[in-house]
Scaffold this motif. Structure first.
Motif, PDB file in Angstrom:
ATOM      1  N   GLU A  14       0.709  -1.368   0.238  1.00 15.98           N
ATOM      2  CA  GLU A  14      -0.035   0.201  -0.164  1.00 15.98           C
ATOM      3  C   GLU A  14       0.977   1.599   0.284  1.00 15.98           C
ATOM      4  O   GLU A  14       1.978   1.726   0.562  1.00 15.98           O
ATOM      5  N   ALA A 174     -12.344   3.567  -4.870  1.00 15.46           N
ATOM      6  CA  ALA A 174     -12.197   3.495  -3.501  1.00 15.46           C
ATOM      7  C   ALA A 174     -12.340   1.413  -3.984  1.00 15.46           C
ATOM      8  O   ALA A 174     -14.182   1.961  -3.799  1.00 15.46           O
ATOM      9  N   ARG A 186      -4.940   2.140 -10.434  1.00 13.66           N
ATOM     10  CA  ARG A 186      -4.789   1.726  -8.949  1.00 13.66           C
ATOM     11  C   ARG A 186      -6.163   2.397  -8.510  1.00 13.66           C
ATOM     12  O   ARG A 186      -7.405   2.648  -8.809  1.00 13.66           O
ATOM     13  N   ILE A 188      -8.718   3.416  -4.306  1.00 10.39           N
ATOM     14  CA  ILE A 188      -7.645   2.999  -2.909  1.00 10.39           C
ATOM     15  C   ILE A 188      -8.617   2.156  -2.481  1.00 10.39           C
ATOM     16  O   ILE A 188      -9.902   1.998  -2.198  1.00 10.39           O
ATOM     17  N   TRP A 200      -3.581   3.689  -0.983  1.00 10.56           N
ATOM     18  CA  TRP A 200      -4.489   2.958  -2.255  1.00 10.56           C
ATOM     19  C   TRP A 200      -2.978   1.938  -2.763  1.00 10.56           C
ATOM     20  O   TRP A 200      -1.647   2.278  -2.039  1.00 10.56           O
TER      21      TRP A 200
END
Length: 731
Positions: A14, A174, A186, A188, A200
């Motif tokens: 992360e 996310a 990517r 979150i 993330w």
């Protein structure tokens, strides 16, 4: 879903940054991943949720706190919910997953019955996210009322989120590993408000650590169950716990080819079913489906998609239906049935081992479900109108068949007569749609004035939001049998109208946690009476269904059971904290029957709303996105009651039937109830309303034996209440 986040944390994959970096940005959330996090996180999980049904008691507080934090951080959230189920995860697999969850709950009840309270709480917590569809519906409505943008994807939320990010509709997304698998660079994974950090992961880092290609990474996520809408975890299907690192080692030996791994295992274990599902899941990723900004539904890489896309997504529905799904007018359940021509029944929270529940879903609810499917099919092509639906049940390997063909014409005739303008509709209908809709028809002259056809099939005659809600409810109630063809009240309509009148007279209508609690409870009670399951019969064997009424003689126990079953239909007052107190698998089993009935009524309402919109009855000039979302949010049966009120009523009446010297103060059993006296008063008023409707009903629909059962129980209850008042009660 949690397995992926635990893995990236343990592997140090992360990245973190200050929340301030996201100021004035827009973050789109996978809503069900967000909900899963709330239900499983240490500080917000309520482990006894599966033993109570309904919503977690602190859920609204957690959601509202997060929304305030977003406002304080100047971040705009968007929540995207999952839509239809992809065809890769068929009914057999869904039932298998549900059986495993039911086994966890069965073990938890066994531990509870042995008096091992703390261990039981932990055991219930293992199934904390089981059966969350009704929680998602509430969350969607609550977010909309709070002014937050809410969308529902055609299928998985992940490709919808990726599309939104790629098109610049949001600055970040996310969610779970599914977002990476469907093409996001990517995602979150968490927002830690206390430390002010956002974490993330990116796809390149994950693939680099694994030394996997994008395809191999997708296979790993599929097989480990980290893309939950497509495929159950393979290791889980074998009775093991999915573990990303262990699975990675096995995949590495096969050069990252999940298909080759399964092909080898299939030869050993003959698991052709899972191998086929994996193939479909791969295609569902490669050719994922999402809704574009103009409302059209798009298949990724459509030019290269095979001609049998429906085999891994499901039969394509019209774009207009996906648009109503997107805006929350309808949920996915009946649409799923239509797209896959299969109704899959999974075990309820109590385990579904009783013949009574099995008979309910296999036989007694078929009429309501066929009606909902017929309403959906009215405006669709012949494929949907003439198809045969398979019904699969967890308790029976044999599949039954349903047909909607014969229901099409009656539904068409019914819907053509309901275009009631605002001038005729009651003023308070938006607050009490069920009671006010039926009240409108109490006068025969007024009822017949509601027979309103579209002159010369003129489009767009319904132009106001209240007209959408009113006509949806009226059509659904008509379809459910509460009025005749001339719109006057049927025998069932007159009986329930008597119950609604009693609710106005005794004040029950104003006591609900929600505005519509009273009328929803009464309507479900009468549906249960129609189905002949609202009685004092002992439907659930003990064991394993522990927690029936225990005190007094047989009459005391039978009456306590009947009154408690009615109490299953209402909410009770509880602090915003996890529940502690007595449980009853016996009452939970009945509560789950009421839940099944509520879900069928909600389905019927949603399908009538969609059919009304698709038929051209509604103005497209005055009814826009917000009005559509408002319609879905305002439909009855958005929030499901928990078992709390029934537990309070059962405990109270049990103690009143106990020997005076042995009676206990039940307030000590329910640590976080905020108004037990008010809850009991509400339960008595609810009972009075249902009893008033039963006694007013014609004997042709409710026989004298049932009326007598309710009269005797009411007399018994009044005597118990009076005796408690004379001795200052127990609370």
């Amino acid at each position: 879903m949690a397995a992926f986040k635990e893995w990236v944390q343990s592997e140090g994959l992360e990245f973190s940054g200050k929340i301030d970096q996201f100021r004035k940005s827009c973050i789109a959330f996978d809503a069900e991943d967000y909900l899963d996090t709330l239900l499983t996180a240490t500080l917000s999980r309520e482990p006894l949720l599966p033993a109570l049904g309904g919503l977690p008691f602190a859920l609204q507080k957690h959601v509202d706190d997060d929304l305030q934090r977003f406002r304080d951080a100047d971040i705009k959230p968007i929540f995207v919910f999952n839509g239809l189920q992809a065809a890769s995860k068929d009914g057999t697999m869904v039932a298998r997953e549900a059986k495993r969850a039911a086994k966890i709950l069965d073990d938890a009840w066994s531990i509870y019955d042995q008096g091992r309270g703390e261990e039981a709480v932990n055991a219930f917590g293992k199934a904390c996210t089981y059966k969350i569809q009704h929680i998602s519906r509430w969350l969607s409505a609550h977010l909309h009322k709070a002014g937050v943008t809410v969308l529902t994807a055609p299928y998985s939320a992940a490709p919808q989120l990726v599309y939104m990010q790629q098109q610049g509709f949001c600055d970040g997304i996310a969610g779970s590993a599914a977002c990476l698998v469907f093409g996001s660079e990517r995602v979150i994974t968490s927002i830690a408000w206390d430390s002010g950090l956002v974490s993330w992961v990116d796809s390149a880092t994950c693939q680099g650590r694994l030394i996997f290609t994008a395809e191999a990474f997708a296979d790993l996520m599929l097989l480990s169950g980290c893309v939950p809408t497509l495929l159950p975890a393979y290791a889980e299907a074998e009775g093991e716990l999915p573990h990303i690192q262990a699975l990675r080692g096995i995949l590495t030996q096969m050069r990252g080819d999940g298909y080759a791994l399964l092909l080898q295992r299939q030869q050993q274990h003959k698991d052709e079913e899972y191998l086929d599902a994996f193939r479909k899941a791969r295609f569902a990723i490669k050719h994922s489906v999402y809704t574009k900004i103009d409302g059209t539904v798009e298949t990724r890489d459509a030019a290269r998609a095979p001609g049998d896309v429906h085999l891994f997504t499901g039969q394509r529905l019209p774009d207009e239906i996906y648009y109503y799904l997107l805006r929350g007018v309808a949920g996915a359940r009946v649409l799923d049935w239509s797209a896959h021509r299969q109704i899959t029944e999974t075990p309820p929270l109590d385990g579904g081992n009783s013949h009574t529940y099995q008979d309910l879903v296999q036989n007694k609810l078929v009429d309501l479900r066929v009606k909902a499917l017929a309403v959906m099919a009215v405006n669709l092509n012949r494929y949907f109108q003439h198809g045969v639906f398979q019904a699969a049940y967890w308790f029976n390997d044999a599949k039954s068949q349903l047909s909607v063909r014969e229901g099409i014409e009656p539904v068409k005739g019914l819907m053509s007569k309901w275009h009631v303008p605002e001038a005729i509709l009651p003023d308070g209908l938006t607050s009490h749609p069920l009671a006010d809709a039926l009240g409108l028809l109490a006068d025969e002259k007024t009822a017949k004035s509601t027979m309103t056809e579209r002159p010369n099939a003129t489009p767009g005659v319904l132009e106001k939001p209240v007209e959408l809600l009113g006509n949806t409810v009226l059509r659904a109630l008509h379809d459910a049998g509460y009025m005749y063809a001339d719109h006057t009240l049927s025998a069932w309509g007159k009986a329930i109208q008597a119950a609604f009148k009693e609710a106005q007279n005794n004040g029950y209508v104003a006591m609900g946690v929600t505005e519509t609690e009273a009328e929803e409870a009464i309507l479900v009670a009468f549906e249960l009476l129609k189905l002949k399951v609202l009685n004092s019969q002992h439907m659930f064997p003990t064991p394993p269904y522990s927690g029936p009424p225990l005190r007094g003689n047989d009459t005391d126990k039978d009456n306590t059971l009947l009154v408690s079953r009615v109490a299953c239909l209402g909410f009770f007052s509880h602090r915003e904290i996890g529940y502690t107190g007595p449980l009853s698998r016996h009452l939970l089993a009945y509560h789950q029957m009421t839940t099944a009935v509520r879900a069928s009524l909600r389905d019927l309402l949603e399908m009538h709303a969609c059919a009304m919109l698709m038929s051209g009855s509604v103005s497209r000039k005055t009814i826009g996105d917000k009005e559509l979302r408002d319609l879905g949010t305002s439909l009855p049966f958005t929030r499901e009651p928990d078992l709390g009120l029934a537990l309070v009523v059962k405990s109270y009446l049990d103690e009143l039937s106990n020997e005076p010297s042995k009676r206990q103060d039940i307030t000590r059993w329910f640590n976080y109830v905020t108004d037990m006296e008010g809850d009991l008063q509400k339960a008595w008023k609810m009972w009075a309303c249902v009893n008033a409707g039963v006694q007013a009903a014609e004997t042709s629909i409710i026989g004298e034996s049932v009326k007598k059962m309710f009269r005797n129980a009411d007399k018994w209850l009044q005597e118990k209440i009076a005796a408690a008042a004379a001795s200052n009660g127990l609370v």
